[in-house]
Design an enzyme around this catalytic site. Structure first.
Site, short mmCIF file in Angstrom:
data_model
loop_
_atom_site.label_atom_id
_atom_site.label_comp_id
_atom_site.label_asym_id
_atom_site.label_seq_id
_atom_site.Cartn_x
_atom_site.Cartn_y
_atom_site.Cartn_z
N CYS A 110 111.66 29.80 -8.72
CA CYS A 110 112.72 30.54 -8.03
C CYS A 110 113.22 31.76 -8.78
O CYS A 110 113.00 32.89 -8.34
CB CYS A 110 113.88 29.60 -7.75
SG CYS A 110 113.42 28.24 -6.68
N1 LIG Z 1 111.50 24.11 -6.52
C1 LIG Z 1 112.77 24.48 -6.40
O1 LIG Z 1 113.61 24.16 -7.25
C2 LIG Z 1 113.23 25.29 -5.20
C3 LIG Z 1 114.62 25.40 -4.96
C4 LIG Z 1 115.05 26.11 -3.87
C5 LIG Z 1 114.13 26.74 -3.04
N2 LIG Z 1 112.78 26.65 -3.30
C6 LIG Z 1 111.87 27.32 -2.38
O2 LIG Z 1 111.29 26.33 -1.52
C7 LIG Z 1 109.94 26.66 -1.21
C8 LIG Z 1 109.03 25.51 -1.60
O3 LIG Z 1 109.10 25.34 -3.01
P1 LIG Z 1 108.57 24.05 -3.75
O4 LIG Z 1 109.06 24.15 -5.15
O5 LIG Z 1 108.88 22.84 -2.95
O6 LIG Z 1 106.97 24.31 -3.69
P2 LIG Z 1 105.83 23.28 -4.04
O7 LIG Z 1 104.65 24.09 -4.45
O8 LIG Z 1 106.34 22.21 -4.95
O9 LIG Z 1 105.50 22.57 -2.66
C9 LIG Z 1 105.00 23.25 -1.56
C10 LIG Z 1 104.08 22.32 -0.79
O10 LIG Z 1 103.64 23.00 0.38
C11 LIG Z 1 102.29 22.63 0.63
N3 LIG Z 1 101.70 23.62 1.51
C12 LIG Z 1 101.31 24.89 1.23
N4 LIG Z 1 100.86 25.49 2.35
C13 LIG Z 1 100.98 24.59 3.34
C14 LIG Z 1 100.69 24.62 4.73
N5 LIG Z 1 100.21 25.70 5.32
N6 LIG Z 1 100.90 23.51 5.45
C15 LIG Z 1 101.39 22.38 4.86
N7 LIG Z 1 101.71 22.30 3.56
C16 LIG Z 1 101.50 23.39 2.82
C17 LIG Z 1 101.70 22.55 -0.76
O11 LIG Z 1 100.51 21.77 -0.76
C18 LIG Z 1 102.83 21.90 -1.56
O12 LIG Z 1 102.73 20.51 -1.56
C19 LIG Z 1 109.67 27.97 -1.94
O13 LIG Z 1 109.91 29.03 -1.07
C20 LIG Z 1 110.68 27.98 -3.05
O14 LIG Z 1 111.00 29.28 -3.46
C21 LIG Z 1 112.32 25.92 -4.36
#
Ligand SMILES: NC(=O)c1ccc[n+]([C@@H]2O[C@H](COP(=O)([O-])OP(=O)(O)OC[C@H]3O[C@@H](n4cnc5c(N)ncnc54)[C@H](O)[C@@H]3O)[C@@H](O)[C@H]2O)c1
Length: 441
Positions: A280
Site C-alpha cells: 500500500c
Molecule cells: N494488504 C493490505 O494491507 C491492504 C490494505 C488495504 C487495501 N489493500 C488493497 O487491496 C487490494 C488487494 O490487496 P491484497 O493485499 O489483498 O492483495 P493479495 O495479492 O494478497 O491478494 C490478491 C488476490 O487476488 C487474486 N487475483 C488476482 N487477479 C484475480 C482475478 N482476476 N480473479 C480472481 N482473483 C484474482 C490473487 O491470486 C490474490 O490471491 C489492493 O488493491 C491493495 O492495494 C491492501
C-alpha cells in the site's frame, strides 16, 4: 424497465440483505479478500471466495488459512456451517447477488498503475452480470477508476447502473497484524455511482461492519483512500529525513520524537525506519501521481517523500558500513545477519520490504547475507532462495553486524545486545542501552 420495477429491484436486494439470504462473492482472496469473506460469513451470509490461484482455493477449502490474522479454526467453523466456500470457477458468479473485488493493484515496470487485475476481474464479472446485482470495488486505485474503467465495461452488457445493477467503490483499510482493528470495527467508506448504489452498498456493508461512512461519489471514496496512504508516506518521509538530520546534528531522533510527542495537540507521532514496504504505502501515492500527470500536474509532496523513503535502505547500508569500519572490516567477506525481513512487525508479508533492497545492496558489496524471520521461512533474492536461520547464540556471535530491520515482538533484545558483535538498529528496539557497538538510525 419502469420506475416501479426499479424500486422493486432495489427493495428486493434490501430485503435479501436484511434476511441474510443475499449471496456474496469476494474476488481475490489475499490479505484483503480472505478477512472479508470471514467477516460476511460471520454476519450470517453465504459467501463464496473466488480466486484464480488454485493453491489458495484448495487450502482455503480445507480450512487452512494462509493469512496470519485469520485462524484456520475460523475458516473450518464457517465451512462446516456452510456459510463459506471457495472456488476458481467464475460461473459461481451467476448465483451471486453481491460481488466484491479485492484483486491487486500494483505498479508496472515503469511505476505506472497496473490495472490488469482489476480489468480481468471486471471482465469475468461482466460475463456473469445479471439484473439485481451489487458490485463493489475495494482495490486501492486512482480517482476515476470505478467510473471510467469498471462502469463502461459493465454497461457494455446493455444493463444499466442504478437500474439493473448497482456499482460502488469501498476502499479496504485493513491493517495486517493490528490486534485492535479488523474489518469489522474499522469504519468503512462507501461511494456509489448513483445514490441508490451508495445506499445498497452502505446497507450491505453495515450488516457486517460496525460503521459505514457514505460519501458523495466513487471518486471521493477512491481519493480518500489514497489521501490516507499518501498522508502516511509523506509523514514517514518527513520523519526519515529528520532521522538523517538528527544524525548530522549528533543527537538521537528517538529522543527528539519522544520529546515532541508530549505535545497533547497538533503533533502526530511517526517513526523512522529502514524504508517503506507492503502493497500500500509505497505504491498507492503513485496511483495519484500518475492520474495527476494526465491532468498536467506534478504531485511534489509525493515525489519528495518517495525520494527520501526509497533512499533509506542506502542509509541503513551506510550504517552497516560504519559498523564494519569500527571493526576494521569491509563489506566484502563480512557476514551480515538481518533480523526480520517482513515489511512490518509480526506479519509474514515481504512485498516491497526494504529488507530486500538492503540484501540486494549487501549482495552487490559481496557480503554474506543471513537472515532470521520466523514469519518468513524463505524468500527469493535474484533467483536464489534464502532460508530463515534459527536465531542461535552461535549465529549472533559469528555475524559481523546484526541489523534489526523488522521489530518482531519475539526478538529477545537483551540477549541479542549481549551476544552480537555490532548492531545496527533501525527501530530503536535497543532503547536504553548505551553500548558503543550499537548504531541507531
Ligand atoms: N494488504 C493490505 O494491507 C491492504 C490494505 C488495504 C487495501 N489493500 C488493497 O487491496 C487490494 C488487494 O490487496 P491484497 O493485499 O489483498 O492483495 P493479495 O495479492 O494478497 O491478494 C490478491 C488476490 O487476488 C487474486 N487475483 C488476482 N487477479 C484475480 C482475478 N482476476 N480473479 C480472481 N482473483 C484474482 C490473487 O491470486 C490474490 O490471491 C489492493 O488493491 C491493495 O492495494 C491492501
Amino acid at each position: 424497465m419502469n420506475d416501479s420495477m426499479k424500486v422493486s429491484q432495489k427493495e428486493l436486494l434490501l430485503e435479501k440483505i436484511s434476511q441474510r439470504t443475499l449471496r456474496v462473492a469476494v474476488i481475490g482472496l489475499g490479505y484483503v479478500g480472505l478477512p472479508l469473506v470471514t467477516t460476511f460469513a460471520k454476519a450470517g451470509f453465504r459467501v463464496t471466495g473466488v480466486d484464480i490461484d488454485q493453491n489458495k482455493v484448495e487450502r482455503a477449502n480445507k480450512g487452512e488459512s494462509y493469512i496470519a490474522d485469520i485462524p484456520s479454526s475460523l475458516l473450518r467453523e464457517l465451512i462446516d456451517e456452510e456459510k463459506l466456500g471457495f472456488t476458481s470457477d467464475f460461473s459461481a458468479l451467476d448465483e451471486q447477488d453481491a460481488v466484491i473485488v479485492c484483486v491487486p493493484t500494483p505498479l508496472g515496470k515503469t511505476r505506472d498503475p497496473d490495472l490488469s487485475y482489476v480489468l480481468s476481474a471486471t471482465q469475468r464479472i461482466k460475463e456473469h452480470l445479471h439484473s439485481g446485482q451489487i458490485i463493489t470495488l475495494e482495490s486501492t486505485t486512482y480517482p476515476g477508476t470505478t467510473d471510467e474503467i469498471v462502469l463502461p465495461e459493465l454497461e457494455s452488457t446493455g444493463l444499466r447502473v442504478g437500474v439493473d445493477f448497482f456499482l460502488a467503490f469501498s476502499p479496504e483499510r485493513i491493517d495486517p497484524g493490528n490486534p485492535d482493528f479488523d474489518v469489522h470495527n474499522t469504519p468503512k467508506i462507501v461511494g456509489g455511482v448513483t445514490s441508490d448504489c451508495t445506499e445498497l452498498a452502505r446497507t450491505l456493508y453495515s450488516s457486517a461492519i460496525e460503521q459505514i461512512v457514505p460519501v458523495s461519489s466513487t471518486r471521493v471514496a477512491e481519493t480518500a483512500k489514497i489521501l490516507e496512504n499518501t498522508f502516511r508516506a509523506v509523514n514517514i518521509g518527513l520523519v526519515n529525513e529528520i532521522a538523517i538530520i538528527c544524525d548530522k546534528l549528533g543527537i538521537s531522533v528517538w529522543d527528539v520524537i519522544d520529546a515532541a510527542s508530549t505535545k497533547p495537540f497538533g503533533f502526530m507521532k511517526f517513526l523512522p525506519g529502514p524504508g517503506l514496504g507492503g502493497h500500500c504505502i509505497p505504491v498507492d501515492p503513485h496511483y495519484l501521481s500518475w492520474k495527476l500527470k494526465t491532468l498536467n500536474y506534478n504531485t511534489r509532496f509525493i515525489q519528495l517523500a518517495t525520494e527520501i523513503n526509497t533512499s533509506m535502505p542506502d542509509y541503513v547500508v551506510e550504517k552497516i558500513g560504519e559498523a564494519l569500519n569500527e571493526q576494521f572490516r569491509s563489506f566484502n567477506g563480512s557476514t551480515i545477519l538481518l533480523l526480520g525481513v517482513a515489511y512490518k512487525r509480526n506479519i509474514n508479508d515481504v512485498r516491497e520490504s526494504p529488507a530486500l533492497d538492503i540484501m540486494q545492496k549487501l549482495k552487490t558489496k559481496k557480503s554474506t547475507i543471513v537472515y532470521n524471520d520466523e514469519y518468513v521461512p524463505s524468500l527469493v533474492l535474484d533467483d536464489e532462495t534464502l532460508y530463515s536461520q534459527p536465531l542461535t547464540q552461535e549465529l549472533l556471535q559469528t555475524a559481523d553486524c546484526v541489523v534489526v530491520v523488522t521489530d518482531h515482538s519475539y526478538y529477545d533484545v537483551p540477549w541479542i545486545v549481549r551476544d552480537a558483535k555490532y548492531i545496527v538498529d533501525t527501530h530503536n528496539v535497543t532503547k536504553g542501552y548505551s553500548n558503543k557497538n550499537i548504531l541507531r538510525i
